[in-house]
Design a protein around this motif. Structure first.
Motif, PDB file in Angstrom:
ATOM      1  N   SER A 270       0.812  -1.221   0.000  1.00  0.00           N
ATOM      2  CA  SER A 270       0.000   0.000   0.000  1.00  0.00           C
ATOM      3  C   SER A 270       0.844   1.270   0.000  1.00  0.00           C
ATOM      4  CB  SER A 270      -0.914   0.018   1.229  1.00  0.00           C
ATOM      5  OG  SER A 270      -0.148   0.099   2.430  1.00  0.00           O
ATOM      6  N   GLY A 271       2.044   1.198   0.554  1.00  0.00           N
ATOM      7  CA  GLY A 271       2.891   2.385   0.637  1.00  0.00           C
ATOM      8  C   GLY A 271       2.412   3.411   1.639  1.00  0.00           C
ATOM      9  N   LEU A 272       1.495   3.032   2.522  1.00  0.00           N
ATOM     10  CA  LEU A 272       0.914   3.991   3.457  1.00  0.00           C
ATOM     11  C   LEU A 272       1.766   4.202   4.700  1.00  0.00           C
ATOM     12  CD1 LEU A 272      -2.789   2.754   3.265  1.00  0.00           C
ATOM     13  CD2 LEU A 272      -1.871   4.882   2.302  1.00  0.00           C
ATOM     14  N   VAL A 273       2.509   3.171   5.080  1.00  0.00           N
ATOM     15  CA  VAL A 273       3.280   3.184   6.321  1.00  0.00           C
ATOM     16  C   VAL A 273       4.629   2.528   6.045  1.00  0.00           C
ATOM     17  CG1 VAL A 273       3.342   2.355   8.721  1.00  0.00           C
ATOM     18  CG2 VAL A 273       1.160   2.995   7.711  1.00  0.00           C
ATOM     19  N   GLN A 274       5.681   2.962   6.747  1.00  0.00           N
ATOM     20  CA  GLN A 274       6.979   2.318   6.607  1.00  0.00           C
ATOM     21  C   GLN A 274       6.831   0.837   6.997  1.00  0.00           C
ATOM     22  OE1 GLN A 274       9.912   3.264   9.516  1.00  0.00           O
ATOM     23  NE2 GLN A 274      11.634   2.973   8.106  1.00  0.00           N
ATOM     24  N   PRO A 275       7.252  -0.100   6.137  1.00  0.00           N
ATOM     25  CA  PRO A 275       7.038  -1.523   6.424  1.00  0.00           C
ATOM     26  C   PRO A 275       7.593  -1.987   7.771  1.00  0.00           C
ATOM     27  CG  PRO A 275       7.688  -1.239   4.145  1.00  0.00           C
ATOM     28  CD  PRO A 275       7.837   0.103   4.796  1.00  0.00           C
ATOM     29  N   GLU A 276       8.785  -1.492   8.157  1.00  0.00           N
ATOM     30  CA  GLU A 276       9.366  -1.923   9.432  1.00  0.00           C
ATOM     31  C   GLU A 276       8.571  -1.401  10.621  1.00  0.00           C
ATOM     32  OE1 GLU A 276      11.941  -2.455   6.213  1.00  0.00           O
ATOM     33  OE2 GLU A 276      11.189  -0.517   6.933  1.00  0.00           O
ATOM     34  N   GLU A 277       8.009  -0.202  10.487  1.00  0.00           N
ATOM     35  CA  GLU A 277       7.146   0.323  11.542  1.00  0.00           C
ATOM     36  C   GLU A 277       5.895  -0.546  11.672  1.00  0.00           C
ATOM     37  OE1 GLU A 277       4.827   4.474  12.824  1.00  0.00           O
ATOM     38  OE2 GLU A 277       5.562   4.207  10.770  1.00  0.00           O
ATOM     39  N   ALA A 278       5.342  -0.955  10.532  1.00  0.00           N
ATOM     40  CA  ALA A 278       4.168  -1.820  10.536  1.00  0.00           C
ATOM     41  C   ALA A 278       4.506  -3.195  11.120  1.00  0.00           C
ATOM     42  CB  ALA A 278       3.617  -1.967   9.115  1.00  0.00           C
ATOM     43  N   LEU A 279       5.675  -3.725  10.762  1.00  0.00           N
ATOM     44  CA  LEU A 279       6.129  -5.018  11.286  1.00  0.00           C
ATOM     45  C   LEU A 279       6.186  -4.986  12.805  1.00  0.00           C
ATOM     46  CD1 LEU A 279       7.612  -7.829  10.479  1.00  0.00           C
ATOM     47  CD2 LEU A 279       9.698  -6.546  10.973  1.00  0.00           C
ATOM     48  N   LEU A 280       6.793  -3.938  13.352  1.00  0.00           N
ATOM     49  CA  LEU A 280       6.947  -3.817  14.798  1.00  0.00           C
ATOM     50  C   LEU A 280       5.586  -3.643  15.476  1.00  0.00           C
ATOM     51  CD1 LEU A 280       8.965  -3.698  17.092  1.00  0.00           C
ATOM     52  CD2 LEU A 280       9.279  -1.254  16.641  1.00  0.00           C
ATOM     53  N   ALA A 281       4.717  -2.835  14.871  1.00  0.00           N
ATOM     54  CA  ALA A 281       3.376  -2.643  15.437  1.00  0.00           C
ATOM     55  C   ALA A 281       2.607  -3.955  15.477  1.00  0.00           C
ATOM     56  CB  ALA A 281       2.612  -1.598  14.622  1.00  0.00           C
ATOM     57  N   GLY A 282       2.751  -4.761  14.425  1.00  0.00           N
ATOM     58  CA  GLY A 282       2.074  -6.054  14.410  1.00  0.00           C
ATOM     59  C   GLY A 282       2.576  -6.978  15.491  1.00  0.00           C
ATOM     60  N   LEU A 283       3.876  -6.926  15.742  1.00  0.00           N
ATOM     61  CA  LEU A 283       4.459  -7.829  16.735  1.00  0.00           C
ATOM     62  C   LEU A 283       4.049  -7.455  18.160  1.00  0.00           C
ATOM     63  CD1 LEU A 283       6.313 -10.308  16.486  1.00  0.00           C
ATOM     64  CD2 LEU A 283       8.209  -8.828  17.142  1.00  0.00           C
ATOM     65  N   VAL A 284       3.840  -6.168  18.432  1.00  0.00           N
ATOM     66  CA  VAL A 284       3.543  -5.742  19.809  1.00  0.00           C
ATOM     67  C   VAL A 284       2.057  -5.461  20.033  1.00  0.00           C
ATOM     68  CG1 VAL A 284       5.837  -4.765  20.119  1.00  0.00           C
ATOM     69  CG2 VAL A 284       3.990  -3.279  19.327  1.00  0.00           C
ATOM     70  N   HIS A 285       1.204  -5.732  19.046  1.00  0.00           N
ATOM     71  CA  HIS A 285      -0.189  -5.308  19.197  1.00  0.00           C
ATOM     72  C   HIS A 285      -0.893  -6.007  20.356  1.00  0.00           C
ATOM     73  CE1 HIS A 285      -1.097  -9.058  17.031  1.00  0.00           C
ATOM     74  NE2 HIS A 285      -2.343  -8.914  17.415  1.00  0.00           N
ATOM     75  N   ASP A 286      -0.430  -7.198  20.758  1.00  0.00           N
ATOM     76  CA  ASP A 286      -1.047  -7.921  21.870  1.00  0.00           C
ATOM     77  C   ASP A 286      -0.151  -7.973  23.098  1.00  0.00           C
ATOM     78  OD1 ASP A 286      -3.612  -8.564  21.087  1.00  0.00           O
ATOM     79  OD2 ASP A 286      -3.054 -10.443  20.117  1.00  0.00           O
ATOM     80  N   VAL A 287       0.777  -7.009  23.218  1.00  0.00           N
ATOM     81  CA  VAL A 287       1.715  -7.047  24.333  1.00  0.00           C
ATOM     82  C   VAL A 287       1.000  -6.902  25.679  1.00  0.00           C
ATOM     83  CG1 VAL A 287       2.244  -4.562  24.363  1.00  0.00           C
ATOM     84  CG2 VAL A 287       4.003  -6.223  25.058  1.00  0.00           C
ATOM     85  N   GLY A 288      -0.184  -6.307  25.684  1.00  0.00           N
ATOM     86  CA  GLY A 288      -0.950  -6.200  26.924  1.00  0.00           C
ATOM     87  C   GLY A 288      -1.304  -7.559  27.503  1.00  0.00           C
ATOM     88  N   ILE A 289      -1.477  -8.555  26.634  1.00  0.00           N
ATOM     89  CA  ILE A 289      -1.825  -9.896  27.104  1.00  0.00           C
ATOM     90  C   ILE A 289      -0.688 -10.482  27.935  1.00  0.00           C
ATOM     91  CG2 ILE A 289      -2.427 -12.240  26.378  1.00  0.00           C
ATOM     92  CD1 ILE A 289      -3.750 -11.084  23.917  1.00  0.00           C
ATOM     93  N   ILE A 290       0.557 -10.153  27.592  1.00  0.00           N
ATOM     94  CA  ILE A 290       1.703 -10.666  28.352  1.00  0.00           C
ATOM     95  C   ILE A 290       1.610 -10.217  29.800  1.00  0.00           C
ATOM     96  CG2 ILE A 290       4.215 -10.560  28.578  1.00  0.00           C
ATOM     97  CD1 ILE A 290       4.343 -10.189  25.531  1.00  0.00           C
ATOM     98  N   ALA A 291       1.344  -8.926  30.008  1.00  0.00           N
ATOM     99  CA  ALA A 291       1.236  -8.408  31.371  1.00  0.00           C
ATOM    100  C   ALA A 291       0.065  -9.055  32.115  1.00  0.00           C
ATOM    101  CB  ALA A 291       1.071  -6.890  31.339  1.00  0.00           C
ATOM    102  N   ILE A 292      -1.047  -9.260  31.412  1.00  0.00           N
ATOM    103  CA  ILE A 292      -2.222  -9.865  32.051  1.00  0.00           C
ATOM    104  C   ILE A 292      -1.913 -11.295  32.493  1.00  0.00           C
ATOM    105  CG2 ILE A 292      -4.592 -10.649  31.684  1.00  0.00           C
ATOM    106  CD1 ILE A 292      -4.869  -8.234  29.720  1.00  0.00           C
ATOM    107  N   LEU A 293      -1.296 -12.082  31.613  1.00  0.00           N
ATOM    108  CA  LEU A 293      -1.000 -13.475  31.953  1.00  0.00           C
ATOM    109  C   LEU A 293      -0.025 -13.566  33.128  1.00  0.00           C
ATOM    110  CD1 LEU A 293      -0.666 -15.086  28.396  1.00  0.00           C
ATOM    111  CD2 LEU A 293      -2.560 -15.341  30.009  1.00  0.00           C
ATOM    112  N   ASN A 294       0.980 -12.708  33.136  1.00  0.00           N
ATOM    113  CA  ASN A 294       1.942 -12.742  34.241  1.00  0.00           C
ATOM    114  C   ASN A 294       1.313 -12.248  35.542  1.00  0.00           C
ATOM    115  OD1 ASN A 294       4.080 -13.802  32.762  1.00  0.00           O
ATOM    116  ND2 ASN A 294       4.776 -11.791  32.089  1.00  0.00           N
ATOM    117  N   TYR A 295       0.519 -11.209  35.448  1.00  0.00           N
ATOM    118  CA  TYR A 295      -0.098 -10.631  36.646  1.00  0.00           C
ATOM    119  C   TYR A 295      -1.183 -11.544  37.205  1.00  0.00           C
ATOM    120  CZ  TYR A 295      -1.706  -6.825  39.674  1.00  0.00           C
ATOM    121  OH  TYR A 295      -2.024  -6.048  40.757  1.00  0.00           O
ATOM    122  N   ALA A 296      -1.909 -12.224  36.315  1.00  0.00           N
ATOM    123  CA  ALA A 296      -3.034 -13.061  36.736  1.00  0.00           C
ATOM    124  C   ALA A 296      -2.593 -14.273  37.552  1.00  0.00           C
ATOM    125  CB  ALA A 296      -3.817 -13.530  35.514  1.00  0.00           C
TER     126      ALA A 296
END
Length: 417
Positions: A270-296
């Protein structure tokens, strides 16, 4: 604004009016008064500070990126609606007179479940309803407890690995050359190998192979190197000492790596976003779940109830992920993308952004595994049309997946190596 006045004001906000007393009291405790003098900025456009604002007194202007300015007078109607709440902030808010407001942490609102419809008045409660109410209360109290620990500066959020921080700091300082960055990366041989593998992949390959870490940094460039090192380092965050959580972390990493690969490919197409920025965003999009699982793990009644764990994840993952990325100094667009990753009804009138691209990647991942029946119809997901155009269709999305399969598989391989 004194405590009594603040409580009366918050009770008039529709989002909060139906909360049970114990939840409402915790929201009131977390609410913060804010004041701005005439001419001062109350909210900066393009930011995401993790708060929802409600105005109580004064006049403001809303300033958009295209220079359009709207003046807003605080009335009984405007008091009960959040102001400039689309993230990253679409409007800047400037005080035209002395302005008073109340801001509430987004994580607290998520813990209160304000976006979950309550039972209709007069509807009889069943045994299942009673069980659900009990689960809701446990889940909600976990969210409030999490917020209180964060506010008390207790160690709750996962941290970025030291190497990722060191490389980001060195590159951001703009005083390092490829050799210096390579020496940093080479302190972790596995990281250096991944960077060389990425540089030699079809996505980046030039003439000949990059045989050293220094050559890989030169080929990739500083910004891409920084994004990829952050990306590769994140695998260490997806870990847990608890056996059941460990299995969930492994599944979460696999899902996140696939979403990251899809984000990368769609961004390149699409050329809308820098691919590496998109790659990183995809990898961390569920990072909140990590904190929940550890805290729970501190809540046996939660860990022994898989349905409740999923309910807690659904309620808190977005806001908690946004908080973690804010703590890691990610961009406001990445913070907002983590919050809105599954917000299928997200609408705005700007150009497509990182949140839109991540939503589209999530849709295509479900399409790849024939799981789109659980989503709204494609034509109702406006992010798809902003990213792929008005001609977007299921058939064209299947074509995109087929054409990009090699690159998707290759990027997954790089991430998982």
């Amino acid at each position: 604004m004194n405590a009594t006045t603040a409580t009366e004001f918050l009770r008039r906000i529709p989002l909060l009016a139906t909360l049970p007393d114990w939840q409402f009291d915790l929201v009131v405790e977390a609410a913060q008064p804010v004041e701005a003098q005439e001419g001062a900025t109350l909210i900066t456009r393009g930011t995401d500070d993790g708060f929802t604002y409600f105005l109580t007194h004064g006049d403001i202007s809303l300033d958009s990126a295209d220079g359009v300015v709207r003046q807003i007078e605080v009335t009984p109607e405007t008091r009960i609606q959040p102001v400039a709440n689309l993230r990253p902030r679409m409007f800047g808010v400037t005080a035209l007179s002395r302005v008073q407001a109340v801001r509430i942490p987004d994580l607290v609102l998520a813990a209160a479940g304000f976006d979950h419809p309550s039972q209709e008045d007069g509807e009889a409660a069943t045994a299942d309803d009673a069980g659900k109410q009990q689960r809701d209360e446990i889940d909600s109290k976990l969210g409030f407890r999490l917020y209180q620990d964060l506010r008390a500066n207790n160690r709750v959020l996962p941290t970025l690995p030291d190497l990722a921080l060191a490389v980001r700091k060195a590159i951001d300082a703009e005083e390092s050359d490829a050799r210096k960055i390579a020496r940093l990366v080479e302190t972790d041989p596995a990281m250096a190998a991944k960077l060389v593998k990425a540089a030699n992949s079809a996505m980046y390959a030039g003439s000949g192979n990059a045989k050293t870490c220094s050559a890989a940094v030169v080929r990739l460039g500083m910004d891409t190197t920084k994004q990829l090192v952050l990306t590769f380092a994140l695998k260490d965050v997806f870990k847990s000492r608890d056996e059941s959580s460990r299995r969930q972390m492994q599944a979460l990493w696999k899902h996140s790596a696939e979403i990251a690969a899809l984000c990368f490919v769609i961004a390149r197409e699409s050329g809308l976003v820098q691919p590496e920025e998109a790659l990183l965003a995809g990898l961390v999009h569920d990072v909140g779940i990590i904190a929940i699982l550890n805290y729970a793990q501190q809540y046996p009644q939660l860990m022994n109830d898989p349905h409740l764990v999923q309910q807690t994840i659904k309620r808190l993952r977005g806001e908690l992920g946004a908080m973690i990325l804010r703590d890691w100094r990610f961009s406001p667009s990445a913070v907002s993308a983590a919050r809105d990753a599954e917000n299928w009804s997200r609408r705005h009138h700007r150009e497509a952004d990182l949140s839109d691209l991540l939503i589209v990647a999530q849709f295509h991942e479900r399409l790849r595994y024939d799981k789109v029946d659980e989503l709204p119809p494609m034509q109702e997901i406006s992010a798809i049309h902003r990213v792929l155009g008005d001609e977007a269709s299921v058939e064209k999305s299947h074509e995109l997946l087929r054409a990009a399969r090699e690159h998707i598989d290759e990027m997954q391989s790089v991430l998982s190596s």
